[in-house]
Design a protein around this motif. Structure first.
Motif, PDB file in Angstrom:
ATOM      1  N   UNK B  42       0.802  -1.222   0.000  1.00  0.00           N
ATOM      2  CA  UNK B  42       0.000   0.000   0.000  1.00  0.00           C
ATOM      3  C   UNK B  42       0.833   1.270   0.000  1.00  0.00           C
ATOM      4  N   UNK B  43       1.958   1.224   0.709  1.00  0.00           N
ATOM      5  CA  UNK B  43       2.734   2.452   0.828  1.00  0.00           C
ATOM      6  C   UNK B  43       3.898   2.529  -0.142  1.00  0.00           C
ATOM      7  N   UNK B  44       4.473   1.352  -0.498  1.00  0.00           N
ATOM      8  CA  UNK B  44       5.715   1.409  -1.275  1.00  0.00           C
ATOM      9  C   UNK B  44       5.587   0.896  -2.695  1.00  0.00           C
ATOM     10  N   UNK B  45       4.508   0.200  -2.993  1.00  0.00           N
ATOM     11  CA  UNK B  45       4.367  -0.323  -4.351  1.00  0.00           C
ATOM     12  C   UNK B  45       3.287   0.433  -5.117  1.00  0.00           C
ATOM     13  N   UNK B  46       2.155   0.630  -4.468  1.00  0.00           N
ATOM     14  CA  UNK B  46       1.052   1.301  -5.158  1.00  0.00           C
ATOM     15  C   UNK B  46       1.432   2.742  -5.464  1.00  0.00           C
ATOM     16  N   UNK B  47       1.170   3.186  -6.691  1.00  0.00           N
ATOM     17  CA  UNK B  47       1.577   4.529  -7.076  1.00  0.00           C
ATOM     18  C   UNK B  47       0.641   5.595  -6.496  1.00  0.00           C
ATOM     19  N   UNK B  48       1.110   6.818  -6.527  1.00  0.00           N
ATOM     20  CA  UNK B  48       0.274   7.933  -6.080  1.00  0.00           C
ATOM     21  C   UNK B  48      -0.860   8.137  -7.068  1.00  0.00           C
ATOM     22  N   UNK B  49      -2.051   8.406  -6.559  1.00  0.00           N
ATOM     23  CA  UNK B  49      -3.197   8.585  -7.438  1.00  0.00           C
ATOM     24  C   UNK B  49      -3.165   9.974  -8.081  1.00  0.00           C
ATOM     25  N   UNK B  50      -3.616  10.025  -9.332  1.00  0.00           N
ATOM     26  CA  UNK B  50      -3.570  11.287 -10.068  1.00  0.00           C
ATOM     27  C   UNK B  50      -4.496  12.334  -9.453  1.00  0.00           C
ATOM     28  N   UNK B  51      -5.733  11.910  -9.076  1.00  0.00           N
ATOM     29  CA  UNK B  51      -6.703  12.893  -8.573  1.00  0.00           C
ATOM     30  C   UNK B  51      -6.590  13.113  -7.081  1.00  0.00           C
ATOM     31  N   UNK B  52      -6.446  12.016  -6.306  1.00  0.00           N
ATOM     32  CA  UNK B  52      -6.546  12.154  -4.859  1.00  0.00           C
ATOM     33  C   UNK B  52      -5.198  12.260  -4.167  1.00  0.00           C
ATOM     34  N   UNK B  53      -4.114  12.195  -4.941  1.00  0.00           N
ATOM     35  CA  UNK B  53      -2.810  12.288  -4.312  1.00  0.00           C
ATOM     36  C   UNK B  53      -2.576  11.101  -3.400  1.00  0.00           C
ATOM     37  N   UNK B  54      -1.842  11.334  -2.328  1.00  0.00           N
ATOM     38  CA  UNK B  54      -1.543  10.231  -1.423  1.00  0.00           C
ATOM     39  C   UNK B  54      -2.644  10.021  -0.390  1.00  0.00           C
ATOM     40  N   UNK B  55      -3.645  10.893  -0.377  1.00  0.00           N
ATOM     41  CA  UNK B  55      -4.723  10.742   0.598  1.00  0.00           C
ATOM     42  C   UNK B  55      -5.488   9.443   0.358  1.00  0.00           C
ATOM     43  N   UNK B  56      -5.479   8.957  -0.906  1.00  0.00           N
ATOM     44  CA  UNK B  56      -6.265   7.764  -1.202  1.00  0.00           C
ATOM     45  C   UNK B  56      -5.749   6.542  -0.463  1.00  0.00           C
ATOM     46  N   UNK B  57      -4.520   6.598   0.065  1.00  0.00           N
ATOM     47  CA  UNK B  57      -3.945   5.406   0.703  1.00  0.00           C
ATOM     48  C   UNK B  57      -4.749   4.962   1.916  1.00  0.00           C
ATOM     49  N   UNK B  58      -5.690   5.803   2.336  1.00  0.00           N
ATOM     50  CA  UNK B  58      -6.551   5.408   3.455  1.00  0.00           C
ATOM     51  C   UNK B  58      -7.443   4.239   3.064  1.00  0.00           C
ATOM     52  N   UNK B  59      -7.730   4.089   1.741  1.00  0.00           N
ATOM     53  CA  UNK B  59      -8.674   3.023   1.384  1.00  0.00           C
ATOM     54  C   UNK B  59      -8.171   1.655   1.796  1.00  0.00           C
ATOM     55  N   UNK B  60      -6.848   1.499   1.940  1.00  0.00           N
ATOM     56  CA  UNK B  60      -6.355   0.170   2.272  1.00  0.00           C
ATOM     57  C   UNK B  60      -6.886  -0.310   3.607  1.00  0.00           C
ATOM     58  N   UNK B  61      -7.116   0.601   4.537  1.00  0.00           N
ATOM     59  CA  UNK B  61      -7.727   0.162   5.787  1.00  0.00           C
ATOM     60  C   UNK B  61      -9.218   0.454   5.829  1.00  0.00           C
ATOM     61  N   UNK B  62      -9.662   1.507   5.123  1.00  0.00           N
ATOM     62  CA  UNK B  62     -11.081   1.847   5.187  1.00  0.00           C
ATOM     63  C   UNK B  62     -11.940   0.750   4.576  1.00  0.00           C
ATOM     64  N   UNK B  63     -11.588   0.325   3.372  1.00  0.00           N
ATOM     65  CA  UNK B  63     -12.408  -0.678   2.693  1.00  0.00           C
ATOM     66  C   UNK B  63     -12.345  -2.010   3.423  1.00  0.00           C
ATOM     67  N   UNK B  64     -11.139  -2.386   3.871  1.00  0.00           N
ATOM     68  CA  UNK B  64     -11.010  -3.654   4.593  1.00  0.00           C
ATOM     69  C   UNK B  64     -11.852  -3.640   5.862  1.00  0.00           C
ATOM     70  N   UNK B  65     -11.790  -2.519   6.597  1.00  0.00           N
ATOM     71  CA  UNK B  65     -12.568  -2.424   7.838  1.00  0.00           C
ATOM     72  C   UNK B  65     -14.069  -2.481   7.536  1.00  0.00           C
ATOM     73  N   UNK B  66     -14.500  -1.804   6.480  1.00  0.00           N
ATOM     74  CA  UNK B  66     -15.928  -1.794   6.148  1.00  0.00           C
ATOM     75  C   UNK B  66     -16.395  -3.199   5.767  1.00  0.00           C
TER      76      UNK B  66
END
Lengths: 222, 234, 49
Positions: B42-66
């Motif tokens: 999530x932090x070292x392989x997945x690239x930075x998102x074009x629209x959301x920047x690095x803020x999108x990295x929250x989905x790795x725990x948000x979606x899993x938790x949901x």
């Protein structure tokens, strides 16, 4: 079974009529809560007109819950409930009869008073019909679902508040479709879809809730 | 025939107890490994998102938790139903053991959703259909736990909670559908946390790894808790 | 690799507050649950013996 239902219905209605203060309290609560919102939100007419359906529905929800705590408690205290459990009539039917009596005394008056509240909020008169119909369809559902909670929390300390915590999440669809129907009508669209969904909720809860209420009563009294 | 015997054999809390301990330990180790892998991706392989920047990295725990919050509720209701139907003590204990973990993940989903929403959509809380349904799910979990806590008689607590869980699980689709309808009426399509960044393969991998990690963690936590419950009651 | 330096990693492209706020509370919630479980396990061992 029909005789048992009629008997329970008559008994509950008679008991309710002998203590009109209980009925009146719930109704008064409904009116007071609905009157509090403008004091909190401000009396701007357009805003009030916009929030009116939601406010009336939430007030109806809360008032319905207030009167639910009593549904089984009195019978439980004087032993009548045990007799019903031991009796020949199916417990589900008895439960349904009690819920129906509760609705006649606690839900139907809300339907009657709601237009007065709507007047306070300057709701356009053509919407009154939709409002009344949505409450007419929705309040029995509230009674049925709430009765499950009342049966589960029978005799528990902190019962009333616990009942609210259990039952309010389950009330959400009724609230959404009930208030939503009036909102649709206010926007000039047809409220038929929401009203039909409310009717569907009514049919489903009338069919399945008595079973759940009976199960809950058995769990609570063993 | 032998599987049927094994099933009832482990339905006794006494025999299940040591097995639960071994499974819990294995799952805890597995969860830690998977979480490490997932976080690395999530932090070292997945690239930075074009629209959301690095803020999108929250989905790795948000979606899993949901996902966990919803999955655990269904599992809880499943054990509750088994306990009611077959009158097995252990099934009811499992339902009670799962609830706090489920509630925790629901809270995490709500919290991470809020922090993801703020930089992305401008507000900490949006009455998005999924977040609102998650909030109601949290109330359902808390109601279950409160009901069981309020009843002193263990047997009545088990069975009352079970009935509530079953009523809840039946209502969850109805609640979700009604909230979704309400959301489209009031919000329009403009705000939606369901629109995640276009999925690069690494992003999906990270999400799945974290979901598996949370799943194994939930098993470990629930089994550890059920061992506590067994000790408390027997 | 996505990050040139540790400083960049913590900054998260300016979103550090949100990302670490989210991950931090998640870790805290999980840690709290584990701690509560450990405490419950200790208590139940004491009463059981």
């Amino acid at each position: 079974m029909i005789a048992a239902i009629r008997c329970v219905l008559r008994r509950d209605l008679l008991l309710a009529l002998r203590r009109p203060s209980d009925v009146a309290t719930a109704l008064l609560f409904f009116i007071i809560v609905a009157s509090l919102f403008p004091l909190g939100v401000g009396a701007e007419p357009n805003q009030l007109r916009a929030i009116a359906p939601g406010v009336i529905w939430v007030s109806a929800l809360l008032s319905s819950m207030l009167s639910l705590a009593r549904l089984f408690a009195v019978d439980h205290a004087d032993g009548t409930l045990e007799q019903m459990l031991l009796g020949a009539a199916p417990l589900g039917a008895v439960a349904a009869a009690k819920v129906f009596a509760h609705w006649l005394v606690a839900g139907l008056p809300l339907v009657a008073i709601a237009p007065v509240i709507a007047l306070q909020y300057d709701m356009p008169v053509p919407l009154y019909g939709t409002l009344a119909l949505s409450l007419l369809l929705g309040t029995p559902v509230l009674s049925f679902i709430g009765a499950i909670g009342a049966a589960l929390t029978l005799g528990l300390r902190g019962g009333g508040v616990l009942l609210a915590l259990l039952v309010l999440p389950l009330y959400v669809p009724v609230l959404i479709f009930g208030a939503g129907s009036v909102d649709m009508a206010a926007a000039g669209l047809s409220a038929l879809g929401q009203l039909q969904l409310l009717a569907a909720l009514l049919v489903v809860s009338a069919a399945f809730a008595p079973w759940a209420i009976a199960a809950a009563l058995r769990i609570s009294t063993e | 025939m032998s599987t049927a015997i094994k099933w009832y054999w482990f339905a006794s809390p006494q025999t299940f107890y040591p097995l639960a301990g071994r499974i819990a330990l294995a799952c805890a180790v597995g969860a830690a490994l998977l979480a490490a892998a997932g976080l690395y991706v999530g932090f070292f392989v997945a690239p930075t998102d074009a629209q959301q920047g690095d803020a999108y990295r929250i989905i790795f725990i948000h979606v899993a938790a949901a996902w966990m919050s919803m999955f655990l509720y269904v599992v809880m209701a499943f054990w509750a139903a088994i306990g009611l139907a077959f009158n097995t003590r252990l099934s009811a204990m499992m339902a009670s053991a799962i609830a706090p973990t489920g509630a925790m993940f629901t809270f995490v989903a709500l919290w991470t959703g809020a922090l993801w929403g703020r930089p992305t959509w401008g507000a900490y809380w949006v009455w998005d259909a999924r977040l609102t349904s998650e909030l109601i799910l949290l109330f359902l979990y808390l109601g279950f736990m409160a009901l069981q806590a309020a009843i002193d008689d263990r047997r009545r607590a088990d069975r009352a909670g079970a009935l509530l869980a079953i009523v809840g699980v039946v209502n969850v689709p109805i609640i979700y559908y009604s909230v979704q309808w309400w959301n489209t009426l009031h919000q329009g399509a403009s705000v939606s946390l369901t629109r995640s960044p276009s999925m690069a393969a690494a992003m999906l991998t990270g999400m799945i790894l974290m979901a598996l990690a949370f799943w194994l963690y939930s098993i470990a936590a629930a089994l550890a808790r059920v061992r506590c419950i067994i000790r408390e009651r027997e | 690799m996505n990050w040139g330096s540790w400083a960049e990693f913590w900054a998260m492209g300016g979103y550090g507050f949100y990302v670490w706020g989210a991950y931090g509370v998640t870790v805290a919630a999980i840690a709290a649950e584990i701690w509560a479980l450990a405490r419950r396990a200790r208590r139940s061992h004491e009463t059981a013996s």
